[in-house]
Write a protein that holds these residues in place. Sequence first.
Motif, PDB file in Angstrom:
ATOM      1  N   GLU A 218       0.857  -1.190   0.000  1.00  0.00           N
ATOM      2  CA  GLU A 218       0.000   0.000   0.000  1.00  0.00           C
ATOM      3  C   GLU A 218       0.898   1.248   0.000  1.00  0.00           C
ATOM      4  OE1 GLU A 218      -2.460   0.402   3.547  1.00  0.00           O
ATOM      5  OE2 GLU A 218      -3.888   1.635   2.449  1.00  0.00           O
TER       6      GLU A 218
ATOM      7  N   TYR B 200       3.379   5.980   4.585  1.00  0.00           N
ATOM      8  CA  TYR B 200       1.945   5.856   4.824  1.00  0.00           C
ATOM      9  C   TYR B 200       1.539   6.803   5.951  1.00  0.00           C
ATOM     10  CZ  TYR B 200      -2.622   3.850   5.705  1.00  0.00           C
ATOM     11  OH  TYR B 200      -3.968   3.698   5.865  1.00  0.00           O
TER      12      TYR B 200
ATOM     13  N   LYS C  35      -9.479   2.610  -2.816  1.00  0.00           N
ATOM     14  CA  LYS C  35      -9.828   2.020  -1.515  1.00  0.00           C
ATOM     15  C   LYS C  35     -11.276   2.375  -1.165  1.00  0.00           C
ATOM     16  CE  LYS C  35      -7.523   1.660   3.016  1.00  0.00           C
ATOM     17  NZ  LYS C  35      -6.298   2.098   3.730  1.00  0.00           N
TER      18      LYS C  35
ATOM     19  N   PHE D 146      -9.674   4.047   6.233  1.00  0.00           N
ATOM     20  CA  PHE D 146      -9.163   3.588   7.532  1.00  0.00           C
ATOM     21  C   PHE D 146      -9.339   4.709   8.548  1.00  0.00           C
ATOM     22  CE2 PHE D 146      -5.011   2.609   9.954  1.00  0.00           C
ATOM     23  CZ  PHE D 146      -5.648   1.762  10.837  1.00  0.00           C
TER      24      PHE D 146
ATOM     25  N   CYS E 180      -5.952  -2.842   1.968  1.00  0.00           N
ATOM     26  CA  CYS E 180      -5.789  -2.811   3.417  1.00  0.00           C
ATOM     27  C   CYS E 180      -7.103  -2.892   4.193  1.00  0.00           C
ATOM     28  CB  CYS E 180      -4.954  -1.601   3.811  1.00  0.00           C
ATOM     29  SG  CYS E 180      -4.131  -1.869   5.405  1.00  0.00           S
ATOM     30  N   TYR E 181      -7.656  -1.783   4.626  1.00  0.00           N
ATOM     31  CA  TYR E 181      -8.854  -1.809   5.483  1.00  0.00           C
ATOM     32  C   TYR E 181     -10.011  -2.522   4.780  1.00  0.00           C
ATOM     33  CZ  TYR E 181     -11.549   0.189   9.444  1.00  0.00           C
ATOM     34  OH  TYR E 181     -12.282   0.378  10.590  1.00  0.00           O
TER      35      TYR E 181
ATOM     36  N   ARG F 222     -11.071  -5.955   5.987  1.00  0.00           N
ATOM     37  CA  ARG F 222     -11.877  -6.215   7.195  1.00  0.00           C
ATOM     38  C   ARG F 222     -13.356  -6.432   6.877  1.00  0.00           C
ATOM     39  NH1 ARG F 222      -9.517  -5.263  12.178  1.00  0.00           N
ATOM     40  NH2 ARG F 222      -7.528  -4.194  12.144  1.00  0.00           N
TER      41      ARG F 222
ATOM     42  N   ALA G 238      -1.122  -1.974   5.003  1.00  0.00           N
ATOM     43  CA  ALA G 238      -0.125  -1.483   5.960  1.00  0.00           C
ATOM     44  C   ALA G 238      -0.774  -1.474   7.342  1.00  0.00           C
ATOM     45  CB  ALA G 238       0.370  -0.099   5.566  1.00  0.00           C
ATOM     46  N   PHE G 239      -0.959  -2.675   7.908  1.00  0.00           N
ATOM     47  CA  PHE G 239      -1.413  -2.711   9.294  1.00  0.00           C
ATOM     48  C   PHE G 239      -0.275  -2.188  10.172  1.00  0.00           C
ATOM     49  CE2 PHE G 239      -5.316  -5.675   9.792  1.00  0.00           C
ATOM     50  CZ  PHE G 239      -5.888  -5.166   8.645  1.00  0.00           C
ATOM     51  N   ASN G 240      -0.553  -1.958  11.435  1.00  0.00           N
ATOM     52  CA  ASN G 240       0.414  -1.294  12.310  1.00  0.00           C
ATOM     53  C   ASN G 240       0.758  -2.205  13.491  1.00  0.00           C
ATOM     54  OD1 ASN G 240      -1.706  -0.692  14.455  1.00  0.00           O
ATOM     55  ND2 ASN G 240      -2.586   0.226  12.605  1.00  0.00           N
TER      56      ASN G 240
ATOM     57  N   THR H 166      -2.716  -3.253  15.363  1.00  0.00           N
ATOM     58  CA  THR H 166      -3.679  -4.103  14.643  1.00  0.00           C
ATOM     59  C   THR H 166      -2.998  -5.248  13.904  1.00  0.00           C
ATOM     60  OG1 THR H 166      -3.606  -2.700  12.661  1.00  0.00           O
ATOM     61  CG2 THR H 166      -5.267  -2.164  14.327  1.00  0.00           C
TER      62      THR H 166
ATOM     63  N   TYR I 217       4.173   6.220  11.194  1.00  0.00           N
ATOM     64  CA  TYR I 217       3.257   5.071  11.211  1.00  0.00           C
ATOM     65  C   TYR I 217       4.134   3.842  10.998  1.00  0.00           C
ATOM     66  CZ  TYR I 217      -0.684   2.036   9.866  1.00  0.00           C
ATOM     67  OH  TYR I 217      -1.616   1.026   9.786  1.00  0.00           O
TER      68      TYR I 217
HETATM   69  N1  LIG Z   1      -4.054   0.732   7.025  1.00  0.00           N
HETATM   70  C1  LIG Z   1      -5.295   0.296   6.886  1.00  0.00           C
HETATM   71  O1  LIG Z   1      -5.988   0.661   5.960  1.00  0.00           O
HETATM   72  C2  LIG Z   1      -5.932  -0.655   7.819  1.00  0.00           C
HETATM   73  C3  LIG Z   1      -5.269  -1.061   9.062  1.00  0.00           C
HETATM   74  O2  LIG Z   1      -4.128  -0.754   9.351  1.00  0.00           O
HETATM   75  C4  LIG Z   1      -6.081  -1.890   9.958  1.00  0.00           C
HETATM   76  O3  LIG Z   1      -7.220  -2.222   9.608  1.00  0.00           O
HETATM   77  O4  LIG Z   1      -5.614  -2.223  11.038  1.00  0.00           O
END
Ligand SMILES: NC(=O)CC(=O)C(=O)O
Length: 269
Positions: free
Chosen positions: A40, A46, A108, A112, A148-149, A152, A172-174, A177, A209
Motif C-alpha cells: 500500500e 503511509y 480504496k 481507515f 488494506c482496510y 476487514r 499497511a497494518f500497524n 492491529t 506510522y
Molecule cells: N491501514 C489500513 O488501511 C488498515 C489497518 O491498518 C487496519 O485495519 O488495522
Amino acid sequence: FRLAVVQLQVSSDKANNLSKVRRLVKEAAGQGSKVVLLPECFNSPYGTSFFSKYAEKIPGESTQMLSEVAKENKLHLVGSIPEEDSGKLYNTCAVFGPEGELILKHRKIHLFDIDVPGKIRFQESETLSPGNSLSTFDTFCRVGVGICYDMRFAELAQLYNRKCQLLVYPGAFNMMTGPAHWELLQRAALDNQMYVATASPARDEAASYVAWGHSTVVNGEVIAKAGHEESIIYADILQYLADIRQQIPISSQRRDDLYAVTAMQQGSG
Ligand SMILES: NC(=O)CC(=O)C(=O)O
C-alpha cells in the motif's frame, strides 16, 4: 503460476522507492513470477500528512514506472499510490498487464478511520475520498482487488468469491492491529476458499506510522510469510482450490433462500 509479494522498505525518498521497485520486480521476474504485488502506498510513507505531497495523477511518474516494469518483465504488476484526480485524493491500486497496459484502478472503498484511545487514531477520511467500485482482473485466474482496510469487510471477499480464485490486498497494518488481526483476517478466507495475498511495507521503526510487515500468502494455511524486513516472498498457487472446492462444496450448499450478500454496483474505478 508464481505470485511474488514485494515487501518494500518505503522511505520518504520517492525516487529511491521507485528505483527499488524496478530492481525488486526484476528479481521476482527472474524467479519466474507472473504476478507481482507491491505494498500500500509504495511510493510514499503511509500517513495522512504525506498523501497530498506524494499524490500523482494516473498516469503519472509512479504508474508510468509500473507500466514500464510490467512490460519489461512481462508480468502483471499491482501496487497502490496516493492518487489525485479532480481536486480529490484517493488511495488507488493500479494494475498493469504484461504489455504495460493499465488494466484497472481500484480506489480504496473503506477508508481507515479508527480511534483506539491511548493507542492509535488514524483518519484517512481527513484527506482521502473513498472509491465506489469493486475491481477484478484476469490473469492465470480471476483476481479480486482490495486495499488494506477493505480486508476487514467480509462481504467484499464473499462477493469476490463468486468469481475469483485469488484476492490481493496491498496493506499497511500497524504495531497494534498487525499482531491482532493481520493474519487472522487473511486466514478467514478459508471460509471463502480463496487464495489471499497481502503486501505490507517493511517495518521502519522511525516512521510516524510503523507498519507491521509480515506480507503473507494464505489458502487457509499460511503458504508464504515475510518477517518485518525488506524481502520478496513467493507462492505457487491454484491446485489447492480445485481440490478444496470439490471436497468441501460450500458454494453449492449456500442457503440462498435464507440469506444473500449483494453488490449494489460492479466495476473498476
Ligand atoms: N491501514 C489500513 O488501511 C488498515 C489497518 O491498518 C487496519 O485495519 O488495522
